[in-house]
Design a protein around this motif. Structure first.
Motif, mmCIF file in Angstrom:
data_model
loop_
_atom_site.group_PDB
_atom_site.id
_atom_site.type_symbol
_atom_site.label_atom_id
_atom_site.label_comp_id
_atom_site.label_asym_id
_atom_site.label_seq_id
_atom_site.Cartn_x
_atom_site.Cartn_y
_atom_site.Cartn_z
ATOM 1 N N UNK A 119 0.813 -1.214 0.000
ATOM 2 C CA UNK A 119 0.000 0.000 0.000
ATOM 3 C C UNK A 119 0.845 1.262 0.000
ATOM 4 N N UNK A 120 2.019 1.223 0.648
ATOM 5 C CA UNK A 120 2.875 2.410 0.625
ATOM 6 C C UNK A 120 3.474 2.616 -0.767
ATOM 7 N N UNK A 121 3.826 1.517 -1.439
ATOM 8 C CA UNK A 121 4.446 1.607 -2.754
ATOM 9 C C UNK A 121 3.470 2.173 -3.782
ATOM 10 N N UNK A 122 2.213 1.773 -3.694
ATOM 11 C CA UNK A 122 1.219 2.186 -4.699
ATOM 12 C C UNK A 122 0.326 3.310 -4.218
ATOM 13 N N UNK A 123 0.567 3.793 -2.982
ATOM 14 C CA UNK A 123 -0.277 4.853 -2.408
ATOM 15 C C UNK A 123 -1.752 4.459 -2.421
ATOM 16 N N UNK A 124 -2.011 3.176 -2.112
ATOM 17 C CA UNK A 124 -3.386 2.713 -1.983
ATOM 18 C C UNK A 124 -4.020 2.229 -3.259
ATOM 19 N N UNK A 125 -3.230 2.040 -4.341
ATOM 20 C CA UNK A 125 -3.820 1.611 -5.609
ATOM 21 C C UNK A 125 -4.316 0.168 -5.563
ATOM 22 N N UNK A 126 -3.807 -0.632 -4.629
ATOM 23 C CA UNK A 126 -4.303 -2.003 -4.474
ATOM 24 C C UNK A 126 -3.853 -2.946 -5.571
ATOM 25 N N UNK A 127 -2.616 -2.774 -6.067
ATOM 26 C CA UNK A 127 -2.074 -3.700 -7.059
ATOM 27 C C UNK A 127 -0.984 -4.531 -6.407
ATOM 28 N N UNK A 128 -0.586 -5.602 -7.073
ATOM 29 C CA UNK A 128 0.390 -6.531 -6.495
ATOM 30 C C UNK A 128 1.801 -5.962 -6.652
ATOM 31 N N UNK A 129 2.419 -5.598 -5.560
ATOM 32 C CA UNK A 129 3.744 -4.974 -5.595
ATOM 33 C C UNK A 129 4.784 -5.876 -6.240
ATOM 34 N N UNK A 130 4.715 -7.170 -5.968
ATOM 35 C CA UNK A 130 5.723 -8.110 -6.473
ATOM 36 C C UNK A 130 5.814 -8.094 -7.993
ATOM 37 N N UNK A 131 4.743 -7.712 -8.668
ATOM 38 C CA UNK A 131 4.684 -7.803 -10.128
ATOM 39 C C UNK A 131 4.913 -6.457 -10.823
ATOM 40 N N UNK A 132 5.242 -5.433 -10.060
ATOM 41 C CA UNK A 132 5.418 -4.104 -10.646
ATOM 42 C C UNK A 132 6.776 -4.001 -11.344
ATOM 43 N N UNK A 133 6.824 -3.784 -12.669
ATOM 44 C CA UNK A 133 8.100 -3.642 -13.389
ATOM 45 C C UNK A 133 8.662 -2.239 -13.166
ATOM 46 N N UNK A 134 9.340 -2.036 -12.054
ATOM 47 C CA UNK A 134 9.666 -0.696 -11.574
ATOM 48 C C UNK A 134 11.028 -0.180 -12.002
ATOM 49 N N UNK A 135 11.933 -1.077 -12.490
ATOM 50 C CA UNK A 135 13.290 -0.610 -12.793
ATOM 51 C C UNK A 135 13.853 -1.369 -13.993
#
Length: 365
Positions: A4-20
């Motif tokens: 929730x901190x990473x997405x600011x409450x967007x409710x998506x799966x953090x593990x799958x975020x292609x962030x870098x």
């Protein structure tokens, strides 16, 4: 969890975020961890089974992506450990609401805004009293009424859902686990740390790192002459937390048989669901339970919503160090190994100080 901190409450799966971007392609947290596994097995040989723990919020998404990407091209065994514990949120106690509003730091508003704030808070107090303090919170959609019950349950979930039993059947020589958060990108199967854990004979070896200002969540302290991890939630004053020199990175080396013995189990009894459930409940009863307040949205009408504070409980993995019959040790590791990415705002600093280059060197793409 959904980060929730990473997405600011967007409710998506953090593990799958292609962030870098690594090796010409944007990579997710999960793909990076599998690339580190690939590098370790390529360098040292053998097979390291990889386990991803999930909850009802993330299980389907993670399984779908692993299937679509064929485990991101990783050829070793990959297991998904589904959550087996869920909590039901509660209507908060009025005294807890007053503590939240009166004891925690918050901005002072102008006179009219302050009156509006106090009026809204008065309405929430009335809601809690009329609904029933401490009663089950059910007046919302199901997803807003239930909650994860803390990361302590992730290892017991391995017992309960059969994942650990499957690992031991596939590789009977398996004796140790390494547990870490999805956002601890520098953690890998380091031979020196692994050897240190084996040599110590400890049941659990926790990695700690020098504390930085943004690190929140407790750390290493001496309590009644015994070193242990103390969670931030257990401290009466947050200033005490900042006085601790070492932060708990949560990365833990685990002796499987010694941990099973602490639960009153062994490899054979993992196949007895009743014995496992009893052992998990008995161990959970020995650990502290934290009550936290969270805000949930209740939508009604045409794009209208109300926000309610609700109470939920958590048990945390670091509190295993409170048990005197479990041999817990602590290893101070470099910042880059234990640094956690909790918010996207950390990415610039992570790139500038060489953190991303360090992680890249641990991977085989």
């Amino acid at each position: 969890g959904v980060g929730s901190r990473w997405t600011q409450g967007a409710g998506v799966c953090k593990a799958l975020h292609p962030f870098h971007r690594f090796a010409g392609k944007h990579r997710s947290f999960l793909e990076i961890h599998l690339a580190k596994n690939r590098a370790a097995t390529s360098q040292h040989g053998g097979v390291i089974p990889h386990v991803i723990t999930t909850s009802w919020m993330t299980d389907e998404a993670i399984r779908t992506v692993l299937d679509r990407t064929r485990n991101y091209g990783h050829h070793g065994p990959v297991h998904v450990s589904s959550g087996r514990s869920v909590g039901l949120r509660m209507v908060p106690m009025v005294r807890d609401l007053h503590f939240l509003w009166e004891e925690t730091a918050q901005q002072v508003l102008d006179q009219q805004q302050q009156k509006m704030r106090e009026s809204a808070r008065s309405a929430i107090v009335n809601w809690a009293e009329q609904t029933g303090e401490g009663s089950d919170y059910t007046d919302n959609v199901a997803a807003q009424c239930v909650h994860p019950v803390g990361h302590w349950y992730e290892v017991p979930n391995l017992f309960r859902n059969g994942t650990l039993s499957q690992l031991l059947r596939d590789q009977p020589s398996l004796r140790y686990l390494m547990l870490h958060n999805i956002d601890t990108l520098g953690a890998n199967v380091d031979p020196a740390l692994f050897g240190l854990h084996i040599e110590s004979g400890a049941t659990l070896s926790y990695e700690v790192i020098p504390r930085r200002l943004e690190d929140r969540g407790g750390g290493l302290a001496l309590v009644a002459g015994r070193p242990r991890l103390v969670e931030g939630l257990a401290m009466p004053d947050e200033r005490i937390e900042f006085g601790l020199k070492y932060y708990n990175s949560m990365t833990t080396w685990i002796d499987i048989d010694a941990l099973l013995e602490a639960f009153g189990l062994d490899r054979d009894s993992l196949n007895d669901a009743s014995a496992v459930d009893t052992a998990v409940r008995e161990m959970a009863a020995r650990l502290p339970t934290y009550i936290t307040l969270k805000e949930v949205k209740k939508r009604w009408g045409h794009a209208q919503e109300d926000v309610f504070p609700v109470a939920q409980f958590e048990k945390l993995w670091g509190d295993m160090t409170t048990l005197s019959d479990i041999d817990s040790r602590f290893i101070v590791t470099p910042m880059r190994r234990g640094q956690q990415l909790k918010e996207p705002s950390q990415l610039d600093g992570w790139n500038r100080d060489g953190g991303s280059a360090y992680v890249d060197a641990l991977c085989k793409w």
